[in-house]
Design a protein around this motif. Structure first.
Motif, PDB file in Angstrom:
ATOM      1  N   UNK A   1      -3.911  -9.611  -7.899  1.00 48.20           N
ATOM      2  CA  UNK A   1      -3.708  -9.261  -6.680  1.00 48.20           C
ATOM      3  C   UNK A   1      -3.978  -7.820  -6.041  1.00 48.20           C
ATOM      4  N   UNK A   2      -4.679  -7.141  -7.264  1.00 51.22           N
ATOM      5  CA  UNK A   2      -4.914  -5.792  -6.890  1.00 51.22           C
ATOM      6  C   UNK A   2      -5.335  -5.482  -5.565  1.00 51.22           C
ATOM      7  N   UNK A   3      -5.061  -4.155  -4.971  1.00 52.91           N
ATOM      8  CA  UNK A   3      -5.929  -3.959  -3.714  1.00 52.91           C
ATOM      9  C   UNK A   3      -5.802  -2.618  -3.520  1.00 52.91           C
ATOM     10  N   UNK A   4      -6.499  -2.156  -2.506  1.00 52.69           N
ATOM     11  CA  UNK A   4      -6.502  -0.662  -2.078  1.00 52.69           C
ATOM     12  C   UNK A   4      -5.644  -0.428  -1.021  1.00 52.69           C
ATOM     13  N   UNK A   5      -4.292   0.253  -1.073  1.00 49.08           N
ATOM     14  CA  UNK A   5      -3.375   0.357   0.166  1.00 49.08           C
ATOM     15  C   UNK A   5      -3.695   1.321   1.262  1.00 49.08           C
ATOM     16  N   UNK A   6      -3.029   1.102   2.311  1.00 47.76           N
ATOM     17  CA  UNK A   6      -3.434   2.149   3.264  1.00 47.76           C
ATOM     18  C   UNK A   6      -2.758   3.304   2.882  1.00 47.76           C
ATOM     19  N   UNK A   7      -3.286   4.394   3.801  1.00 48.42           N
ATOM     20  CA  UNK A   7      -2.909   5.856   3.308  1.00 48.42           C
ATOM     21  C   UNK A   7      -1.267   5.791   3.691  1.00 48.42           C
ATOM     22  N   UNK A   8      -0.848   5.180   4.749  1.00 53.38           N
ATOM     23  CA  UNK A   8       0.454   5.273   5.367  1.00 53.38           C
ATOM     24  C   UNK A   8       1.388   4.634   4.399  1.00 53.38           C
TER      25      UNK A   8
END
Length: 369
Positions: free
Chosen positions: A145-152
């Protein structure tokens, strides 16, 4: 390019028992209480298992130690279960769930790793931070479930990365995370700690000569069974661009740990960009510098693990300065950059051999100034 394997073998551990004026030292007493090692043989007792997200191999060159290898794997599984952030009900999971609420008492096996993680968080000026869990759990690199999170999301969670708010009580063996949402993640030091635990287990069970390999954390124990005059093993330094077991060079070692951290193992590829699992505790994102791999040579694997993570954050110039400052502790390092240049700490320059057919070259000294 020739593929070269990490380890070529090389006698038997001789224990030197120091005496004090008042009798045996603590270390000497522990050594004298241990069983005498059995004969060293050329064909080891060995086993390979997949655990902690990596391949673990134990090889013991003392005769008749199959059960000791089995026992060492049981020890690894027990400790891995308790230190992992992702195992529900583990000791670290209980600590994280109690963040901002109350302290949690941990076992005598787990408390020392917390102490060491705190030490390196402080010693490295927060290049290593044991409270990085709120960030690693956000990215989940290495998991399905790896992902690129939002900057916030990153901006919110990075505020929780602060080892100074981890309170350890030596008397009670308890740990308390002061802020709700804080999370410990010992992934940057756990394999090193467990490597040292296996070494101690081996010594307590009549083993003098062994290779302990926890997927990037190598410990060569005792003299090589090859019978070389020096007793040294020949250890390869991992090529960050190739599969594990392919090396760019080698160095002699005995009773030493070699820990390699790099951007080549666990990563997330998203929208044409590759994100490493090595997280910067200051930015809450993967490290952004020219380093591709760092190998730390040290007497204890716990130290090597913590230092390999810390040096990534510091980058080449500051990382080398940091490691050279630890030469009196027997610590050395080999840095590999993304443009295939190699830099060696002062105390390893006469020991390390760079293979000529790998495409790697020594970088100029001016890069370190």
């Amino acid at each position: 390019m020739k593929l070269r394997k990490w380890i070529q073998l090389g006698l038997i551990l001789a224990l030197v028992v120091p005496l004090t004026a008042c009798g045996q030292s603590k270390a000497a007493k522990e050594a004298s209480d241990r069983p005498k090692p059995t004969k060293v043989v050329q064909t080891p007792s060995e086993d390979t298992q997949f655990m902690m997200g990596t391949v673990v191999t134990l090889r013991v060159y003392n005769k008749g130690k199959d059960k000791v290898v089995d026992g060492a794997f049981k020890l690894l599984k027990k400790e891995a279960k308790e230190v992992t952030t992702n195992a529900k009900g583990s000791e670290i999971d209980k600590v994280n769930n109690a963040a901002g609420k109350h302290p949690v008492v941990v076992s005598k096996d787990i408390y020392p790793i917390l102490k060491k993680a705190y030490y390196y968080s402080k010693n490295s000026d927060e290049s290593f931070d044991m409270a990085i869990g709120s960030i690693t759990q956000l990215w989940r690199i290495g998991f399905s479930d790896a992902r690129v999170p939002s900057q916030s999301e990153i901006d919110t969670n990075v505020k929780l990365v602060d080892y100074t708010k981890v309170k350890l009580n030596d008397k009670k063996h308890s740990v308390y995370l002061e802020k709700k949402g804080m999370q410990l993640d010992l992934g940057g030091i756990a394999k090193g700690y467990m490597t040292d635990q296996v070494r101690n287990y081996f010594l307590d069970h009549g083993v003098s000569t062994a290779i302990i390999d926890l997927g990037g954390n190598i410990y060569v124990m005792g003299d090589s069974p090859k019978g070389t005059k020096s007793g040294n093993w020949t250890v390869g330094i991992q090529d960050p661009k190739q599969s594990r077991g392919t090396s760019i060079g080698s160095l002699p070692a005995k009773n030493m740990s070699i820990v390699t951290s790099g951007i080549y193992e666990r990563f997330l590829r998203k929208n044409g960009k590759v994100y490493s699992h090595l997280m910067d505790p200051k930015t809450g994102a993967p490290f952004e510098n020219n380093l591709m791999g760092v190998s730390i040579i040290s007497k204890k694997s716990t130290d090597g693990d913590g230092l390999s993570t810390a040096t990534f954050d510091k980058g080449l110039k500051d990382g080398m300065k940091y490691i050279n400052g630890k030469s009196d502790e027997g610590v050395g390092a080999i840095f590999i950059t993304k443009d295939k240049k190699v830099y060696v700490s002062n105390n390893l320059k006469k020991k390390f051999t760079l293979f000529s057919d790998t495409g790697y070259k020594y970088g100029p000294a001016s890069d370190l100034k």
